[in-house]
Design an enzyme around this catalytic site. Structure first.
Site, PDB file in Angstrom:
ATOM      1  N   ARG A   1      28.866  35.937  46.851  1.00  0.00           N
ATOM      2  CA  ARG A   1      28.020  35.074  47.673  1.00  0.00           C
ATOM      3  C   ARG A   1      28.220  35.455  49.136  1.00  0.00           C
ATOM      4  O   ARG A   1      29.136  36.196  49.452  1.00  0.00           O
ATOM      5  CB  ARG A   1      28.310  33.597  47.431  1.00  0.00           C
ATOM      6  CG  ARG A   1      29.662  33.125  47.878  1.00  0.00           C
ATOM      7  CD  ARG A   1      29.748  31.612  47.711  1.00  0.00           C
ATOM      8  NE  ARG A   1      31.083  31.135  48.077  1.00  0.00           N
ATOM      9  CZ  ARG A   1      31.461  29.873  48.007  1.00  0.00           C
ATOM     10  NH1 ARG A   1      30.622  28.968  47.570  1.00  0.00           N
ATOM     11  NH2 ARG A   1      32.674  29.513  48.355  1.00  0.00           N
TER      12      ARG A   1
ATOM     13  N   GLU B   1      27.498  26.841  54.422  1.00  0.00           N
ATOM     14  CA  GLU B   1      28.571  27.361  55.297  1.00  0.00           C
ATOM     15  C   GLU B   1      28.175  28.661  55.990  1.00  0.00           C
ATOM     16  O   GLU B   1      28.855  29.686  55.864  1.00  0.00           O
ATOM     17  CB  GLU B   1      29.864  27.533  54.505  1.00  0.00           C
ATOM     18  CG  GLU B   1      30.431  26.201  54.052  1.00  0.00           C
ATOM     19  CD  GLU B   1      31.747  26.327  53.298  1.00  0.00           C
ATOM     20  OE1 GLU B   1      32.108  27.442  52.902  1.00  0.00           O
ATOM     21  OE2 GLU B   1      32.405  25.295  53.120  1.00  0.00           O
TER      22      GLU B   1
ATOM     23  N   GLU C   1      31.219  18.151  51.533  1.00  0.00           N
ATOM     24  CA  GLU C   1      32.176  18.506  50.488  1.00  0.00           C
ATOM     25  C   GLU C   1      33.517  17.897  50.900  1.00  0.00           C
ATOM     26  O   GLU C   1      34.056  18.242  51.949  1.00  0.00           O
ATOM     27  CB  GLU C   1      32.308  20.033  50.357  1.00  0.00           C
ATOM     28  CG  GLU C   1      30.996  20.702  49.985  1.00  0.00           C
ATOM     29  CD  GLU C   1      31.106  22.221  49.852  1.00  0.00           C
ATOM     30  OE1 GLU C   1      32.230  22.753  49.836  1.00  0.00           O
ATOM     31  OE2 GLU C   1      30.050  22.866  49.782  1.00  0.00           O
TER      32      GLU C   1
ATOM     33  N   CYS D   1      22.442  39.854  55.002  1.00  0.00           N
ATOM     34  CA  CYS D   1      22.334  40.080  56.438  1.00  0.00           C
ATOM     35  C   CYS D   1      21.193  39.222  56.972  1.00  0.00           C
ATOM     36  O   CYS D   1      20.086  39.284  56.451  1.00  0.00           O
ATOM     37  CB  CYS D   1      22.071  41.564  56.698  1.00  0.00           C
ATOM     38  SG  CYS D   1      21.457  41.854  58.366  1.00  0.00           S
TER      39      CYS D   1
ATOM     40  N   CYS E   1      27.969  42.440  60.795  1.00  0.00           N
ATOM     41  CA  CYS E   1      27.108  43.374  60.068  1.00  0.00           C
ATOM     42  C   CYS E   1      26.677  44.530  60.963  1.00  0.00           C
ATOM     43  O   CYS E   1      26.322  44.330  62.123  1.00  0.00           O
ATOM     44  CB  CYS E   1      25.886  42.630  59.531  1.00  0.00           C
ATOM     45  SG  CYS E   1      24.811  43.730  58.570  1.00  0.00           S
TER      46      CYS E   1
ATOM     47  N   CYS F   1      20.536  45.285  62.080  1.00  0.00           N
ATOM     48  CA  CYS F   1      21.398  44.655  63.078  1.00  0.00           C
ATOM     49  C   CYS F   1      21.564  45.568  64.292  1.00  0.00           C
ATOM     50  O   CYS F   1      21.566  45.096  65.428  1.00  0.00           O
ATOM     51  CB  CYS F   1      22.758  44.294  62.477  1.00  0.00           C
ATOM     52  SG  CYS F   1      22.650  42.851  61.407  1.00  0.00           S
TER      53      CYS F   1
ATOM     54  N   CYS G   1      24.408  47.027  59.820  1.00  0.00           N
ATOM     55  CA  CYS G   1      23.278  47.704  59.170  1.00  0.00           C
ATOM     56  C   CYS G   1      22.261  48.152  60.219  1.00  0.00           C
ATOM     57  O   CYS G   1      22.367  47.815  61.394  1.00  0.00           O
ATOM     58  CB  CYS G   1      22.637  46.777  58.144  1.00  0.00           C
ATOM     59  SG  CYS G   1      21.609  45.492  58.875  1.00  0.00           S
TER      60      CYS G   1
ATOM     61  N   TRP H   1      40.740  32.417  43.505  1.00  0.00           N
ATOM     62  CA  TRP H   1      41.142  33.822  43.507  1.00  0.00           C
ATOM     63  C   TRP H   1      42.546  33.979  44.097  1.00  0.00           C
ATOM     64  O   TRP H   1      43.074  35.046  44.184  1.00  0.00           O
ATOM     65  CB  TRP H   1      40.128  34.682  44.273  1.00  0.00           C
ATOM     66  CG  TRP H   1      39.650  34.015  45.519  1.00  0.00           C
ATOM     67  CD1 TRP H   1      40.216  34.112  46.742  1.00  0.00           C
ATOM     68  CD2 TRP H   1      38.551  33.135  45.651  1.00  0.00           C
ATOM     69  NE1 TRP H   1      39.536  33.331  47.635  1.00  0.00           N
ATOM     70  CE2 TRP H   1      38.508  32.718  46.999  1.00  0.00           C
ATOM     71  CE3 TRP H   1      37.594  32.636  44.758  1.00  0.00           C
ATOM     72  CZ2 TRP H   1      37.542  31.838  47.483  1.00  0.00           C
ATOM     73  CZ3 TRP H   1      36.643  31.760  45.260  1.00  0.00           C
ATOM     74  CH2 TRP H   1      36.616  31.378  46.599  1.00  0.00           C
TER      75      TRP H   1
HETATM   76  C1  GAL Z   1      33.452  25.552  50.125  1.00  0.00           C
HETATM   77  C2  GAL Z   1      32.111  25.999  49.575  1.00  0.00           C
HETATM   78  C3  GAL Z   1      31.905  25.506  48.168  1.00  0.00           C
HETATM   79  C4  GAL Z   1      33.122  25.803  47.356  1.00  0.00           C
HETATM   80  C5  GAL Z   1      34.327  25.166  47.986  1.00  0.00           C
HETATM   81  C6  GAL Z   1      35.614  25.338  47.217  1.00  0.00           C
HETATM   82  O1  GAL Z   1      33.821  26.275  51.236  1.00  0.00           O
HETATM   83  O2  GAL Z   1      31.046  25.523  50.372  1.00  0.00           O
HETATM   84  O3  GAL Z   1      30.764  26.118  47.625  1.00  0.00           O
HETATM   85  O4  GAL Z   1      33.269  27.171  47.253  1.00  0.00           O
HETATM   86  O5  GAL Z   1      34.506  25.725  49.266  1.00  0.00           O
HETATM   87  O6  GAL Z   1      36.058  26.628  47.192  1.00  0.00           O
HETATM   88 ZN    ZN Z   2      22.695  43.508  59.208  1.00  0.00          ZN
END
Ligand code: GAL
Ligand code: ZN
Length: 669
Positions: A103, A142, A299, A107, A148, A153, A150, A308
């Protein structure tokens, strides 16, 4: 005051949706944010749109009285798009494309992203604008400034520079490209800062950051305009990621109705540094300052973070509720929890939501339900209330970027130093508005403008006007160092601020981690680090001198009466306790009430309106804390009980919300 959750119906079997919606309603949820990553389900192949599933999901939620906020899915270009139109992918500073299928792999200057982004936004907004269950829109997710390199840009950056400087001669002069034979003789030679060398020109780097920030702000405006065209009357917001960031949020949000924030306080507070403990309050104050009004949390932490990387601690009992109330206490009018169910698939399997993988409600869920019920009860009381303060702190993305490009000394950190002053105010229970340094601040009793490293005549004049009219201003070290093109100014520091501060910097020493001591004229010993300005007062009086090294007895902190006001200049970076001692003195000099001396990790905040004053007292730690309250008549909004004493004990993660009876409008100001 609304409560919601983030939900990904496309990740779950359709047979679960009905049960989920029912359970949400039972838990008091009235809002769901959805679809912000669902591009491949909404447009599975170029020009082939599928909305039946989203119609159904929104329909199920609406039948249970739940409204939705739809996110535009541009943070996740689908594989067909990046495969067939690779200009969508950003290119790093070594010339490699960022891979697809994750995700944020897009660009903002890519013509294909604009073209296909526009089409999917048109489709979604036209389809769902008439739906009464859709109450508003979130752009992308976010948004952050890209790094970038490219072709699009590179071309746009050249155009941006041409607009800014007009001619190559001016660019060469303003950037000082004569150093190391960096002069350009043709616009085609100008590229983005490729190669990632640490030896690049700081003027070049700062302009590239500004260009990248402008690009993302422009991308947000482009989305907002499309949404407003098709869906007039419904709100448009964006969920910002916490600081530090390189994009200038003040620009990025000029097209938004209000700001939203994604709030993930650290769960490992036990052996945490205190500054991290207070990071959340600063994040929330910064968010409120973006539009200078109440905001949403899009959120909010609901479970064990991790994915990860190794998982962090699970939110301790009380934490989910206490931190949700903390958001409200600093201006949130909606709390949307991330996320409903913990993902069984994909990259974020271990970023836990309210429900674990098994889906059976547990401790965290019950705690959320408690918050949700309380929020419902308090909603009428909170209606129309916001935070009003005597103190402003001036925040600048420009300074933050410039310091990231050239950290001034070992350990010198703009956000960290800013936070230390903010935390000192928090500990005294003094609320502050954290606002754009370019915004109007004339009405405040006390304005703290830390580290104005880049400066121009406009800000110098605005600060002077503020002080002339009776304001109290705090300036610090590393101010007035450069012009806005990141070029050092020729006079003695703090250059354009010297007259106002009544002091100049004779010599400085980037002391880094070497700890220094200072003597305050009231007898306290202070400690500091990072940087020491050796000051020569002109019209100012010295209020603290250094007590260590070759600059012992030299002036370190000064106070200057100027016009009807006062200017403090703090020539070093004070440590935590020292910062608290000094800020208490300055606040009382400025006539700001300091009614609290709060234990570590306890925060207070006041939301008020003409009619009422509501004091939030939050224990954000794992230990019980005793808090001394100013003597007033309080009634607990949670328990409806009158408060007998002026001291309360709050257990770990406990919250008290107190309505101050007989509070007059005058005591609010
Ligand atoms: C945020 C993001 C969410 C999710 C969350 C937990 O930064 O907007 O989509 O990834 O972190 O990792
Ligand atoms: Zn670019």
């Amino acid at each position: 005051m609304k409560v919601g959750v983030d939900y990904y119906p496309e990740h779950w079997d359709v047979s679960l949706w009905e049960q989920d919606a029912w359970q949400m309603r039972e838990a008091g949820i009235t809002i769901v944010r959805l679809a912000e990553f669902a591009w491949s389900r909404l447009e599975p192949a170029e020009g082939k749109f599928e909305f039946a599933w989203l119609d159904q999901a929104i329909g199920v939620l609406a039948r249970h009285g739940i409204n939705v906020v739809i996110g535009t899915p541009t943070a996740t270009p689908p594989v067909w798009l990046t495969h067939d139109y690779p200009d969508v992918l950003p290119v790093d500073n070594k010339g490699n494309a960022i891979f697809a299928g994750v995700r944020l792999h897009r660009c903002y200057n890519s013509p294909s992203l604009r073209k296909f982004g526009e089409r999917i936004i048109e489709q979604i907004t036209q389809r769902y604008a008439p739906n009464p269950a859709v109450i508003g829109w979130q752009t992308d997710n976010e948004l952050a400034a890209n790094d970038c390199h490219c072709e699009s840009c590179t071309r746009s950056f050249r155009g941006w520079l041409q607009r800014k400087y007009g001619s190559l001669e001016t660019l060469n002069r303003e950037w000082g490209t004569v150093v190391w034979s960096g002069e350009y003789s043709d616009w085609d030679q100008v590229t983005t800062p490729r190669g990632g060398s640490p030896y690049l020109n700081p003027s070049f780097l700062l302009d590239f950051r500004r260009f990248s920030s402008d690009a993302v702000a422009d991308f947000n405006r482009f989305q907002a305009a499309l949404i407003r065209k098709n869906s007039p009357g419904k709100f448009v917001t964006h969920n910002l990621w916490g600081y530090p960031v390189t994009a200038d949020y003040y620009d990025m949000f000029d097209s938004m109705d209000f700001a939203s924030v994604d709030y993930y306080p650290a769960t490992d507070l036990l052996d945490d540094s205190k500054s991290r403990m207070y990071h959340g309050a600063l994040t929330l104050d910064l968010t409120r300052g973006v539009k200078r009004k109440n905001f949403w949390v899009m959120e909010q932490l609901s479970g064990t973070p991790g994915c990860w990387y190794p998982m962090s601690r699970t939110p301790f009992p009380g934490m989910i509720r206490a931190y949700a109330w903390q958001s409200v206490s600093r201006g949130a009018d909606a709390i949307v929890q991330f996320r409903w169910r913990s993902a069984r698939i994909g990259a974020e399997q271990f970023w836990h939501g309210l429900l674990d993988h098994h889906g059976v409600p547990g401790r965290r869920f019950e705690e959320f339900v408690q918050f949700s019920q309380e929020a419902q009860k308090l909603a009428p009381l909170l209606e129309g209330t916001t935070l009003k303060h005597d103190v402003a702190m001036l925040f600048s993305h420009e300074q933050m970027n410039a310091f990231q490009i050239q950290p001034q000394a070992d350990g010198f950190d703009y956000l960290g130093n800013f936070k230390r002053v903010h935390s000192a105010l928090l500990k005294m229970g003094v609320g502050a508005d954290v606002i754009n340094w370019r915004d109007d601040f004339q009405g405040y009793k006390l304005v703290i403008a830390p580290m104005l490293y880049l400066i121009d005549g406009t800000i110098a004049a605005t600060l002077k006007q503020y002080v002339d009219n009776g304001g109290t201003l705090v300036l610090t070290t590393r101010s007035g160092v450069k012009n806005l093109n990141n070029v050092c100014l020729p006079d003695r520091l703090p250059n354009l601020l010297t007259d106002l501060a009544g002091v100049y910097v004779d010599e400085y020493d980037p002391v880094g981690k070497d700890i220094q001591t200072l003597n305050l004229d009231s007898g306290e010993e202070l400690s500091s680090g990072q940087w020491c300005d050796i000051l020569t007062p002109v019209t100012a009086e010295t209020i603290a001198t250094y007590a260590s090294e070759y600059f012992a007895n030299e002036s370190a902190i000064t106070r200057n009466a100027h016009g009807k006001g006062v200017v403090y200049y703090v020539g070093t970076v004070l440590h935590e306790t020292a910062s608290q001692i000094l800020m208490r003195r300055i606040a009382s000099d400025a006539g700001v009430e300091c009614e609290f001396e709060l234990p570590d990790g306890v925060e207070v905040a006041v939301r008020s309106s003409e009619e009422r004053r509501i004091l939030f007292v939050l224990n954000l730690t794992r230990e019980p804390k005793e808090i001394l309250l100013p003597v007033r008549d309080y009634v607990s909004a949670l328990s409806d009980r009158r408060l007998p004493a002026s001291s309360i004990i709050l257990g770990p993660g406990s919250v008290e919300i107190l309505v101050e009876e007989n509070a007059t409008a005058a005591s609010v100001a």
